[in-house]
Design an enzyme around this catalytic site. Sequence first.
Site, short mmCIF file in Angstrom:
data_model
loop_
_atom_site.label_atom_id
_atom_site.label_comp_id
_atom_site.label_asym_id
_atom_site.label_seq_id
_atom_site.Cartn_x
_atom_site.Cartn_y
_atom_site.Cartn_z
N MET A 156 9.74 81.50 43.99
CA MET A 156 10.11 80.59 42.90
C MET A 156 11.28 79.68 43.28
SD MET A 156 9.81 83.17 39.62
CE MET A 156 10.04 81.88 38.40
N HIS A 157 11.44 78.62 42.50
CA HIS A 157 12.65 77.78 42.45
C HIS A 157 12.87 76.83 43.63
CE1 HIS A 157 13.60 80.57 39.27
NE2 HIS A 157 13.99 81.54 40.07
N ASP B 221 5.65 84.10 42.15
CA ASP B 221 5.44 85.41 42.77
C ASP B 221 5.64 86.56 41.80
OD1 ASP B 221 8.21 85.06 42.61
OD2 ASP B 221 8.58 85.44 44.74
#
Length: 497
Positions: A81-82, A239
């Site tokens: 992520m991110h 995820d």
Amino acid sequence: MKYVMGIDLGTSGVKAILVDESGRVCCETTKSYRLIQSKPGYCEQNPEDWVEQTMAAMTELMERKPVQSRQVEGISFSGQMHGLVLLDESLQVLRPAILWNDTRTTPQCVRMTEKLGGRLQAITKNQALEGFTLPKLLWVKEHEPEIDQRIHLFLLPKDYVRYRLTGAIHMDYSDAAGTLLLDMGEQTWSEEICQTFDIPIRICPPLVSSEAEVGTLLPQIAKETGMTEEVKVFAGGADNACGAIGAGILSSGHTLCSIGTSGVILSYEENHNRELNGNLHLFHHAKKDAFYTMGVTLSAGYSLDWIKSLFAPNDSFKDLLAGAKDIAPGANGLLFTPYLVGERTPHADSVIRGSFIGLDSRHEKAHMVRAVLEGITFSLNESIALFRQAGKRIDAIVSIGGGARSHTWLQMQADIFQAEVIQLENEQGPALGAAMLAAVGCGWYESLEACADQFIHQAVVFTPNQQHVDVYDHLFRLYQSIYTNTRDIHAGLAQYR
């Protein structure tokens, strides 16, 4: 027999699995790629490495199962992520991707909170933390204006890889929820946030649900990987959301412990209205119209990797943990805090660093390994404590990832969490969740729940040992006091890093 492929783009490597209609994992492979850490707190990767290694993994699966290559019906993705991937007008990468565990953006987070106050959490359901995507965009705007002026689009890691495989650009809601740019209630990009921080909303990609079919493989990609151009490609999810699907966390009352590089405690939510404290997060699930709350330990498996590299670089993890099995709870009076790169829950602190407390000359490698395992689990238990304080009942937890491969660690989790801990029969983590999204997208099953009934089975249930529970309950309270008692020391040491 028909097959789907699940691809999980992790922090240290990409994992690909081939799954048949019965849920049997027929083949799997993992390809690694490097981190770029040019300064303390910086953590980047080259997006081209993701693409090359993903294609290498796909190719290997097809070479190992050549008869099945034309029977693969669908592919879906899970991803870290991110991470910020910036593209120019020609859709070329502008700079290395800034990852979720990069902590350079503390000043941007402070200014975001000062500027928007409670509105940021009201809109996004999350606080401004270094891991999220928007602070990274603001860092680029401030420190790399020549890059900022050329930004045409931003993507997250798995979305960039999927674009390179299909030519189609999208972002799913579960990953978009981790950007701090998504209006969780309206399920759209927030114009208010974009305007506040001078982010052109045009750089935000089209939003889709995780099970959405977004295209097929490009002809050249299909040829190079040994697959057909007719393979359906689905959006996939973050995820943690895919890990939850792969563990059967698909209804209220279900909780997940996932230990990879970072560690996560995740609990299913029916809606986005729960009030959260202590830096817990609320995100869209990869299951449609569902959500999850989550607490994060930044250096979970990473702490174990670190101690292994120091004391047993040539040992297997199995051998490393074998010695810890014979050490009593409490590691002979030794506590460890896994703050190697800062912490997220319950302490959003990019400056704090890890500690061994109680170290003496009698401690050996096995004691330190045991203390690291306990410290990681104590940190995760802080999230469970916050969930319980918020009124959630947690009696059973499905454990996946590295923490689910050791019976010693699973029993430790049951004792510290004071809950049953479930080990799955064939745990494949987020890659299985991605494969399940593809299976449902291809019409094999009418729902993720029906797919889970076929794909997911329990192996062993670990129940708390009351004698150990009592010891760990006392040690956990001592562990919780370490942060406040070492915070100022670590802040003073920061200038010497």
